[in-house]
Design an enzyme around this catalytic site. Structure first.
Site, short mmCIF file in Angstrom:
data_model
loop_
_atom_site.label_atom_id
_atom_site.label_comp_id
_atom_site.label_asym_id
_atom_site.label_seq_id
_atom_site.Cartn_x
_atom_site.Cartn_y
_atom_site.Cartn_z
N SER A 218 0.86 -1.19 0.00
CA SER A 218 0.00 0.00 0.00
C SER A 218 0.89 1.23 0.00
CB SER A 218 -0.88 0.03 1.24
OG SER A 218 -1.39 1.35 1.41
N HIS B 45 -0.81 -1.29 -4.50
CA HIS B 45 -2.12 -1.04 -3.86
C HIS B 45 -2.26 0.47 -3.63
CE1 HIS B 45 -5.73 -2.13 -1.55
NE2 HIS B 45 -5.36 -1.19 -0.68
N ASP C 78 -4.54 3.46 -2.33
CA ASP C 78 -5.65 3.79 -1.42
C ASP C 78 -6.17 5.20 -1.66
OD1 ASP C 78 -5.96 1.47 0.32
OD2 ASP C 78 -3.91 1.91 0.97
N MET D 237 -8.71 8.03 -0.55
CA MET D 237 -9.53 8.44 0.61
C MET D 237 -10.02 9.87 0.40
SD MET D 237 -7.08 7.05 3.63
CE MET D 237 -6.72 5.30 3.81
N HIS E 295 -8.07 1.00 -4.56
CA HIS E 295 -9.03 0.76 -3.47
C HIS E 295 -9.73 2.08 -3.18
CE1 HIS E 295 -9.48 -0.23 1.13
NE2 HIS E 295 -10.65 -0.05 0.53
N MET F 143 -12.01 4.43 -1.33
CA MET F 143 -12.71 4.71 -0.07
C MET F 143 -13.32 6.10 -0.22
SD MET F 143 -9.78 3.16 2.44
CE MET F 143 -8.52 3.30 1.16
N MET G 10 -11.42 -6.09 4.52
CA MET G 10 -10.68 -5.19 5.40
C MET G 10 -10.44 -5.88 6.74
SD MET G 10 -10.13 -2.56 3.58
CE MET G 10 -9.23 -1.68 4.86
N ASP H 288 -6.60 -6.65 3.64
CA ASP H 288 -5.99 -5.33 3.71
C ASP H 288 -6.05 -4.78 5.14
OD1 ASP H 288 -5.14 -2.72 3.31
OD2 ASP H 288 -6.77 -2.17 1.95
C1 DX5 Z 1 -6.55 1.39 5.15
C2 DX5 Z 1 -5.95 1.07 3.80
C3 DX5 Z 1 -4.85 0.10 3.84
C4 DX5 Z 1 -3.66 0.54 4.63
C5 DX5 Z 1 -2.77 -0.65 4.89
O1 DX5 Z 1 -7.69 2.15 4.99
O2 DX5 Z 1 -6.94 0.57 2.94
O3 DX5 Z 1 -4.46 -0.28 2.52
O4 DX5 Z 1 -2.93 1.53 4.01
O5 DX5 Z 1 -1.72 -0.21 5.68
P1 DX5 Z 1 -1.06 -1.13 6.80
O6 DX5 Z 1 -0.47 -2.31 6.07
O7 DX5 Z 1 -0.02 -0.24 7.39
O8 DX5 Z 1 -2.13 -1.53 7.74
ZN ZN Z 2 -6.39 -0.39 0.97
#
Ligand code: DX5
Ligand code: ZN
Length: 222
Positions: free
Chosen positions: A9, A34, A36, A38, A68, A70, A139, A177
């Site tokens: 990630s 990956h 993310d 947000m 991903h 969010m 998750m 994840d």
């Molecule tokens: C959380 C993300 C994850 C996160 C994983 O909302 O979707 O992908 O970055 O990070 P670690 O491996 O540090 O938990």
């Molecule tokens: Zn993620």
């Protein structure tokens, strides 16, 4: 048997030199990036959008990019990430008004489609869309932040999803994840997962190759 995939990630990467850091983690043996996304609305944090994905492609990153989402709403973001060079796109059903339509947008865009289940999201959301899914993202933390601890109950849920996928006879990947590290990756694989997101466990170490090699060694014991 599908091979195991390790997906760092980049939420935990060095944003000031992102292209170089992503290239380094791929050279260190990672399979998938990956990504993310947000929005400070669906989750209480803000990260990056489609222009950054396109910038990674323009920089020369050719590895699959696993987006991903969010974010809420999701559909306009799906369209932007299709254009920006995403390979896989997933979203949370709670964030979409029309889950089937959002999945179809991903499929029509030529990307692999995934649905993301939060720790408390029940499995019945999968029931009428399984035929549209290339992967299910479970998750193992509540979404919004890197560096959280793995929620142990996820192991039970992975096994339930694995049974559901096996019964369907479909070729659907199970990605997990949040909070994955060298100490728990084997248990997560044993429960039925085949794709592993790890942010802080990889990017917070000086030698990415050492971490990924150790993860693969642990996976080889399953
Ligand atoms: C959380 C993300 C994850 C996160 C994983 O909302 O979707 O992908 O970055 O990070 P670690 O491996 O540090 O938990
Ligand atoms: Zn993620």
């Amino acid at each position: 048997m599908q091979p195991y995939l390790i997906a760092p990630s980049i939420l935990s990467a060095d944003f000031a030199r992102l292209g170089e850091d992503v290239a380094n983690v791929i050279s260190a043996g990672a399979d998938v990036v990956h990504f993310d996304v947000m929005d400070n609305h669906y989750v209480p944090n803000l990260s990056f959008g489609a222009p950054i994905c396109k910038a990674l492609r323009d920089y020369g990153i050719t590895a699959p990019i696993d987006v991903h989402l969010m974010v809420s709403p999701v559909d306009s973001m799906i369209e932007q990430f299709v254009q920006a060079g995403a390979s896989m796109i997933s979203f949370h059903p709670e964030a979409s008004g029309h889950v089937d339509r959002s999945l179809q947008l991903i499929i029509d865009g030529g990307c692999q489609a995934g649905l993301v289940l939060n720790p408390a999201t029940p499995l019945h959301v999968l029931e009428h869309v399984l035929h549209k899914l290339d992967y299910i993202l479970l998750m193992s933390v509540n979404p919004g932040f890197g560096g959280q601890s793995f929620i142990p109950h996820t192991l039970t849920k992975i096994a339930q999803v694995k049974a559901l996928v096996s019964a369907s006879g479909r070729d659907i990947r199970i990605e997990v994840d949040g909070g994955i590290n060298c100490d728990n990756i084997a248990d997560i694989a044993a429960a039925g997962a085949d794709m592993f997101v790890a942010g802080s466990a990889i990017f917070n170490q000086p030698n990415y190759s050492d971490v990924i090699t150790t993860m693969r060694q642990k996976l080889s014991t399953i």
